[in-house]
Write an enzyme that holds these catalytic residues in place. Structure first.
Site, short mmCIF file in Angstrom:
data_model
loop_
_atom_site.label_atom_id
_atom_site.label_comp_id
_atom_site.label_asym_id
_atom_site.label_seq_id
_atom_site.Cartn_x
_atom_site.Cartn_y
_atom_site.Cartn_z
N THR A 209 -73.52 -88.20 61.85
CA THR A 209 -73.21 -87.46 60.62
C THR A 209 -73.86 -88.13 59.42
OG1 THR A 209 -71.42 -86.37 59.41
CG2 THR A 209 -70.99 -88.62 60.12
N ASN A 210 -73.47 -87.75 58.23
CA ASN A 210 -73.98 -88.38 57.01
C ASN A 210 -72.86 -88.47 55.98
OD1 ASN A 210 -73.88 -85.86 55.38
ND2 ASN A 210 -75.37 -85.20 56.92
N ARG A 211 -73.18 -88.96 54.80
CA ARG A 211 -72.13 -89.30 53.82
C ARG A 211 -71.66 -88.12 52.96
NH1 ARG A 211 -71.48 -94.72 53.05
NH2 ARG A 211 -73.14 -96.05 53.87
#
Ligand code: CTP
Length: 404
Positions: A209-211
């Protein structure tokens, strides 16, 4: 701003920011509103009721156990004809009492007895604001339709730096106007917004995933709906509450996001793609949990489809807005994406800038258009960034005529 004929009940609670409510009251009165001030006991330790009484030209209400001249019970009567209950500043204490339905003074009774819209402007120290109790209470109030403006980030009375400052007066006034004079300049549009990250499974318990927090996309969806658009929010996994009046479709992966988008695309007249879509997914996610005894793994990735590019390629009369999160040569990279993906506007996020990017409540963006125009916005709350993006959409629509 014209608030002529509007009646506002302004609740002032015991925060050091209570003095700012004086300025807020002046602005509301200047805009033509009739304002009844209700002060809690602790608010009266910070500012004298006389100040509010003089500026509002009305008696300040403090006491629950007083009957009005026509023998109406105050906590029922006070908001009867009102258009809005505005509490600024709202302390952690009053937020907590509202959220739990406690009613031990005039203001908390008013909150329970009122059926009018409620707007809160929290103000407290950063650690208090971050406390799960306060966050949970605010979430709970939001799910009941209470609107929250701010708090802003900055230096606090304690000397700390962080979220907790009362929102700027202008920001509170904008939120008031939005409630009392909703603009309907997006009526007739069907807006699809995407928000949040995607989760690309590695196995049943792990994912890539990412932030992204989803805050920018949620703010856009809320403002679009408030301005009259039929709004569909395709959201990756986030911890956010669904915006009022918005149809929310929850997805996890980029492929699910793509499917939901394409499903709703035929009816859309505007597409705004604020989601941070994972560029890659695993070629073959494991169906059972990968054990550490299975020795170090190399993850085999395959590219995800570029959803925005696909939509750009079949956009027709739609207005399509993309986002670009960049760290390097922002404008050049974004200008390239604007053309390559056949967009109308691209919003560039300088994720390296102070107060910008993921999980902040503020953002620093520039909006690029096809004529080479670059609108650089200052550090703003995400809600205001959302407004400015949608202002540009409205302008484009006016230039081009109906989206059909
Ligand atoms: N986007 C998309 N589908 C993807 C990747 C990105 O729809 N598979 C959209 C995002 O929602 C955003 C825009 O494309 O609106 C730009 O995303 P960004 O990650 O900044 O750019 P990329 O095109 O992925 O380019 P790069 O990774 O090279 O910067």
């Amino acid at each position: 701003m014209n608030l002529q004929g509007k009646e506002i009940v302004l609740g002032v609670t015991g925060s050091i920011a209570a003095y700012k409510a004086v300025e807020l009251l002046r602005e509301l009165v200047k805009a033509g509103a009739s304002v009844k001030v209700v002060m809690t006991e602790s608010a009266r330790r910070f500012v004298a009721p006389l100040t509010f009484a003089t500026l509002s030209r009305q008696e300040v209400m403090t006491d629950l156990f007083t009957l009005d001249y026509d023998a109406k019970i105050r906590h029922i009567a006070a908001t009867e004809g009102a258009d809005l209950l505005l509490v600024a500043p709202a302390t952690a204490n009053v937020i907590g009492r509202f959220a739990r339905g406690l009613a031990d003074d005039l203001l908390t009774n008013l909150f329970l007895a009122s059926t009018r819209p409620v707007l809160l402007a929290p103000a407290m120290d950063a650690d208090m604001y971050r406390h799960p109790a306060v966050q949970e209470n605010l979430e709970r109030l939001r799910t009941w339709g209470v609107r929250i403006v701010g708090p802003a980030e900055g230096e606090l009375a304690s000397g700390m730096w962080g979220p907790g400052r009362l929102a700027e007066i202008q920001e509170i006034l904008k939120a008031v106007t939005e409630i009392l004079q909703p603009t309907n300049d997006l009526a007739g549009e069907v807006v699809i917004v995407t928000a949040g990250p995607t989760h690309e499974p590695i196995d049943p318990v792990r994912y890539l995933t990412n932030r992204s927090s989803g805050k920018m996309g949620y703010a856009i969806a809320q403002v679009a709906a408030d301005r009259g658009a039929q709004t569909i929010l395709v959201s990756g996994p986030t911890a956010l509450t669904a915006p009022r009046g918005v149809e929310v479709i929850q997805v996890e992966t980029a492929l699910e996001m793509r499917a939901a988008m394409l499903d709703h695309l035929p009816k859309a007249t505007v597409v705004i793609k604020a989601a941070a879509v994972s560029d890659y997914r695993l070629s073959r996610p494991s169906t059972s949990k990968v054990k550490k005894s299975e020795k170090p793994q190399t993850l085999q990735l395959v590219p995800n489809p570029d959803i925005l590019k696909e939509i750009g390629a079949q956009k027709g009369a739609r207005i399509v807005v993309g986002f670009a999160a960049e760290t390097g040569d922002l404008l050049r990279q974004a200008g390239r994406k604007l053309k390559e993906k056949n967009l109308d506007l691209i919003v560039v996020n300088d994720i390296g800038a102070e107060g910008a990017g993921f999980s902040h409540d503020t953002n620093v963006v520039s909006i690029l258009d096809l004529d080479g125009g670059v609108e650089q916005l200052p550090l703003l709350p995400k809600r205001q960034v959302a407004r400015r993006i949608l202002d540009r959409v409205v302008r484009l629509r006016q230039e081009r005529g109906s989206g059909g």
